[in-house]
Enzyme design. Sequence first.
Site, short mmCIF file in Angstrom:
data_model
loop_
_atom_site.label_atom_id
_atom_site.label_comp_id
_atom_site.label_asym_id
_atom_site.label_seq_id
_atom_site.Cartn_x
_atom_site.Cartn_y
_atom_site.Cartn_z
N ARG A 80 -21.58 -7.90 6.80
CA ARG A 80 -22.40 -7.05 5.91
C ARG A 80 -21.61 -6.68 4.65
O ARG A 80 -22.15 -6.66 3.55
CB ARG A 80 -22.77 -5.77 6.68
CG ARG A 80 -24.16 -5.34 6.48
CD ARG A 80 -24.65 -4.13 7.26
NE ARG A 80 -23.81 -3.49 8.23
CZ ARG A 80 -24.05 -3.50 9.55
NH1 ARG A 80 -25.11 -4.11 10.04
NH2 ARG A 80 -23.25 -2.87 10.39
N THR A 117 -3.80 4.93 -1.27
CA THR A 117 -4.83 5.43 -0.34
C THR A 117 -5.47 6.72 -0.86
O THR A 117 -4.99 7.37 -1.80
CB THR A 117 -4.24 5.70 1.06
OG1 THR A 117 -3.22 6.68 0.93
CG2 THR A 117 -3.67 4.44 1.67
N TYR A 118 -6.56 7.06 -0.19
CA TYR A 118 -7.39 8.22 -0.52
C TYR A 118 -7.33 9.11 0.71
O TYR A 118 -7.69 8.65 1.81
CB TYR A 118 -8.80 7.67 -0.69
CG TYR A 118 -9.76 8.43 -1.53
CD1 TYR A 118 -9.58 8.54 -2.90
CD2 TYR A 118 -10.89 8.98 -0.96
CE1 TYR A 118 -10.52 9.18 -3.68
CE2 TYR A 118 -11.84 9.64 -1.74
CZ TYR A 118 -11.64 9.74 -3.10
OH TYR A 118 -12.56 10.37 -3.86
N ARG A 129 -15.51 3.46 4.26
CA ARG A 129 -16.41 4.55 4.61
C ARG A 129 -15.64 5.86 4.68
O ARG A 129 -16.10 6.89 4.24
CB ARG A 129 -17.05 4.27 5.99
CG ARG A 129 -18.09 5.29 6.35
CD ARG A 129 -18.38 5.27 7.85
NE ARG A 129 -17.29 5.87 8.62
CZ ARG A 129 -17.29 5.99 9.93
NH1 ARG A 129 -18.31 5.53 10.64
NH2 ARG A 129 -16.28 6.56 10.56
N GLU A 170 0.85 -1.21 0.00
CA GLU A 170 0.00 0.00 0.00
C GLU A 170 0.88 1.26 0.00
O GLU A 170 1.84 1.34 0.75
CB GLU A 170 -0.89 -0.03 1.25
CG GLU A 170 -1.82 1.16 1.34
CD GLU A 170 -2.81 1.02 2.50
OE1 GLU A 170 -3.47 -0.03 2.60
OE2 GLU A 170 -2.90 1.97 3.29
#
Length: 287
Positions: A160, A41-42, A100, A10
């Site tokens: 989920r 990454t953001y 998220r 990463e």
Amino acid sequence: MTSAPEVSFEFFPPKTPEMEEKLWDSVRRLAPVRPRFVSVTYGAGGSTRTRTHDIVRRMAEETDLKPAGHITCVAATRTEIDQVLTDYWTAGVKRIVALRGDPTAGIGTKYSPHPGGYAYASDLIAGARNIADFDISVGCYPEVHPEAGSLSAEIDNLKRKFDAGATRAITQFFFYPDVYLRFLDAARAAGIAQPIVPGIMLQSNFKGLKRMAGLCNTSIPSRIADLYDGLDNDPETRDLVTAHVAADLCNRLVEQGVDQLHFYTMNRAGLSLSTCRLLGLKPQAQA
Ligand code: FAD
């Protein structure tokens, strides 16, 4: 004898031309290790959107690597995010890391979904699945996400995300092998069969590491803190300690059957390369 694990790397989008040069140098040096994928990454609050996209697209165009763009729900509408996903797919970027994101006011403040945006990672995953057949990694937290409240809530949320279509999970960084192994057992007991890949931190600035660990609930064993004691002005020794600590953790995980590892490289090739060597993974000649 156990065989060497597969790895992924990463990176983060650099802020200056010098840091950008260092990033591409690290990418070139790490490519011969043949990572399963590399990710970018953001920035918090979507702050690096354009830089992240440019780097991921350039990786897809100019290297043989399989790049994955991190993407978060914060500060963007569904339409904007869907456009980014469509652009990625069109540019040959078939992998994403769907998150998220942290609240725009900073970790620890209350998270409110963007009106008209995807609310949680599971919603973003479902949206991406509607657009194309992406390989989708997600985050998970062996020491429990600060907002989840309990291990069972953490596992429910991970389930989920797999039910919405995630391919694998990558863990927040941790230092106790048992923390990961217990989390893995709990996930398997909940019926999660997909890969849960340990995220291994290669941050040799111990002050920065402690700050990050505090923000994300990661415990640092006192035995490891002791190794860095007195090294504030000795980056060379800190690097050696960091590679040793990371390789020791990885080797213990590999002994327990772990066959994939994800390295938080901090855009520094040397630390990742030495840790890989200590795991029996050497760069291969390019085809
Ligand atoms: P989610 O899985 O959506 O869950 C976070 C919390 O929200 C849950 O614990 C739960 O309390 C709550 N929640 C979830 N779903 C629901 C629901 N349906 N209803 C009510 N509550 C719900 N951040 C960045 O900004 N950029 C990055 O590039 C980045 N990369 C990362 C990479 C990895 C491998 C990891 C582990 C984290 C990364 N992060 C990144 C940090 C991440 O954005 C934060 O940890 C964030 O707070 C949670 O993201 P998530 O995708 O895990 O959230």
